[in-house]
Motif scaffolding. Sequence first.
Motif, PDB file in Angstrom:
ATOM      1  N   GLY A 138      16.928  11.368   0.502  1.00  0.00           N
ATOM      2  CA  GLY A 138      18.181  11.926  -0.021  1.00  0.00           C
ATOM      3  C   GLY A 138      18.315  13.399   0.324  1.00  0.00           C
ATOM      4  N   ALA A 139      17.246  14.148   0.151  1.00  0.00           N
ATOM      5  CA  ALA A 139      17.265  15.575   0.476  1.00  0.00           C
ATOM      6  C   ALA A 139      17.472  15.779   1.973  1.00  0.00           C
ATOM      7  N   GLU A 168       0.805  -1.227   0.000  1.00  0.00           N
ATOM      8  CA  GLU A 168       0.000   0.000   0.000  1.00  0.00           C
ATOM      9  C   GLU A 168       0.836   1.275   0.000  1.00  0.00           C
ATOM     10  N   THR A 169       2.142   1.139   0.096  1.00  0.00           N
ATOM     11  CA  THR A 169       2.997   2.322   0.188  1.00  0.00           C
ATOM     12  C   THR A 169       3.232   2.936  -1.186  1.00  0.00           C
ATOM     13  N   GLY A 170       3.581   4.198  -1.181  1.00  0.00           N
ATOM     14  CA  GLY A 170       3.756   4.925  -2.429  1.00  0.00           C
ATOM     15  C   GLY A 170       5.187   5.002  -2.931  1.00  0.00           C
ATOM     16  N   PHE A 171       6.153   4.768  -2.055  1.00  0.00           N
ATOM     17  CA  PHE A 171       7.537   4.832  -2.498  1.00  0.00           C
ATOM     18  C   PHE A 171       8.431   4.022  -1.576  1.00  0.00           C
ATOM     19  N   GLU A 172       9.669   3.906  -1.939  1.00  0.00           N
ATOM     20  CA  GLU A 172      10.632   3.022  -1.265  1.00  0.00           C
ATOM     21  C   GLU A 172      10.722   3.233   0.246  1.00  0.00           C
ATOM     22  N   GLY A 173      10.777   4.469   0.702  1.00  0.00           N
ATOM     23  CA  GLY A 173      10.916   4.726   2.131  1.00  0.00           C
ATOM     24  C   GLY A 173       9.777   4.134   2.944  1.00  0.00           C
ATOM     25  N   GLY A 174       8.568   4.306   2.472  1.00  0.00           N
ATOM     26  CA  GLY A 174       7.410   3.747   3.160  1.00  0.00           C
ATOM     27  C   GLY A 174       7.406   2.231   3.117  1.00  0.00           C
ATOM     28  N   ARG A 175       7.826   1.677   1.980  1.00  0.00           N
ATOM     29  CA  ARG A 175       7.879   0.221   1.850  1.00  0.00           C
ATOM     30  C   ARG A 175       8.846  -0.372   2.853  1.00  0.00           C
ATOM     31  N   VAL A 176      10.017   0.242   2.983  1.00  0.00           N
ATOM     32  CA  VAL A 176      11.023  -0.250   3.934  1.00  0.00           C
ATOM     33  C   VAL A 176      10.487  -0.169   5.361  1.00  0.00           C
ATOM     34  N   LEU A 177       9.837   0.937   5.712  1.00  0.00           N
ATOM     35  CA  LEU A 177       9.259   1.069   7.050  1.00  0.00           C
ATOM     36  C   LEU A 177       8.213  -0.009   7.306  1.00  0.00           C
ATOM     37  N   ALA A 178       7.367  -0.272   6.322  1.00  0.00           N
ATOM     38  CA  ALA A 178       6.321  -1.292   6.477  1.00  0.00           C
ATOM     39  C   ALA A 178       6.928  -2.681   6.661  1.00  0.00           C
ATOM     40  N   GLU A 179       7.941  -2.982   5.880  1.00  0.00           N
ATOM     41  CA  GLU A 179       8.557  -4.307   5.933  1.00  0.00           C
ATOM     42  C   GLU A 179       9.342  -4.553   7.220  1.00  0.00           C
ATOM     43  N   ARG A 193      19.092  13.789   4.022  1.00  0.00           N
ATOM     44  CA  ARG A 193      20.511  13.509   4.324  1.00  0.00           C
ATOM     45  C   ARG A 193      21.383  14.698   3.921  1.00  0.00           C
ATOM     46  N   ARG A 194      21.099  15.268   2.756  1.00  0.00           N
ATOM     47  CA  ARG A 194      21.851  16.426   2.266  1.00  0.00           C
ATOM     48  C   ARG A 194      21.692  17.600   3.224  1.00  0.00           C
ATOM     49  N   ALA A 195      20.466  17.852   3.674  1.00  0.00           N
ATOM     50  CA  ALA A 195      20.213  18.959   4.592  1.00  0.00           C
ATOM     51  C   ALA A 195      20.920  18.730   5.933  1.00  0.00           C
ATOM     52  N   ALA A 196      20.953  17.486   6.385  1.00  0.00           N
ATOM     53  CA  ALA A 196      21.620  17.179   7.659  1.00  0.00           C
ATOM     54  C   ALA A 196      23.110  17.453   7.594  1.00  0.00           C
ATOM     55  N   ARG A 197      23.659  17.368   6.400  1.00  0.00           N
ATOM     56  CA  ARG A 197      25.098  17.658   6.227  1.00  0.00           C
ATOM     57  C   ARG A 197      25.346  19.125   5.895  1.00  0.00           C
ATOM     58  N   GLY A 198      24.280  19.937   5.946  1.00  0.00           N
ATOM     59  CA  GLY A 198      24.416  21.357   5.669  1.00  0.00           C
ATOM     60  C   GLY A 198      24.275  21.708   4.218  1.00  0.00           C
ATOM     61  N   GLY A 199      23.807  20.740   3.424  1.00  0.00           N
ATOM     62  CA  GLY A 199      23.636  20.966   1.989  1.00  0.00           C
ATOM     63  C   GLY A 199      22.427  21.814   1.676  1.00  0.00           C
ATOM     64  N   VAL A 200      22.379  22.285   0.453  1.00  0.00           N
ATOM     65  CA  VAL A 200      21.282  23.122  -0.016  1.00  0.00           C
ATOM     66  C   VAL A 200      20.207  22.216  -0.599  1.00  0.00           C
ATOM     67  N   LEU A 201      18.963  22.496  -0.247  1.00  0.00           N
ATOM     68  CA  LEU A 201      17.848  21.738  -0.812  1.00  0.00           C
ATOM     69  C   LEU A 201      17.372  22.443  -2.067  1.00  0.00           C
ATOM     70  N   LEU A 202      17.193  21.676  -3.106  1.00  0.00           N
ATOM     71  CA  LEU A 202      16.758  22.230  -4.392  1.00  0.00           C
ATOM     72  C   LEU A 202      15.286  22.102  -4.564  1.00  0.00           C
TER      73      LEU A 202
END
Length: 85
Positions: free
Chosen positions: A73-74, A21-32, A76-85
């Motif tokens: 991914g965004a 029922e999940t819409g993308f990989e992150g949700g699928r991993v959490l469900a599993e 993780r980038r933000a946690a490292r001080g990266g710019v979000l696009l």
Amino acid sequence: MDARSQAVLELPEIRVSLARETGFEGGRVLAETLEPSPDPVVVAGRQSDTAEAIGLLERRAAPRTTGAHDVRGAARRAARGGVLL
């Protein structure tokens, strides 16, 4: 919870069904990887979330997830001080 109890409660099948029922990989991993919790605070929070979801479904006001996408991914980038696009 031990493996036998999880099998009796059909938890592996529930995980698979939820993952479908999940819409993308992150949700699928959490469900599993969802595990029961012995912590009363965690259990109460999950019960509250479930009650809210049921209420939305009963009012046919389920949130639309069209256009939802994986933001890990965004984040993780933000946690490292990266710019979000």
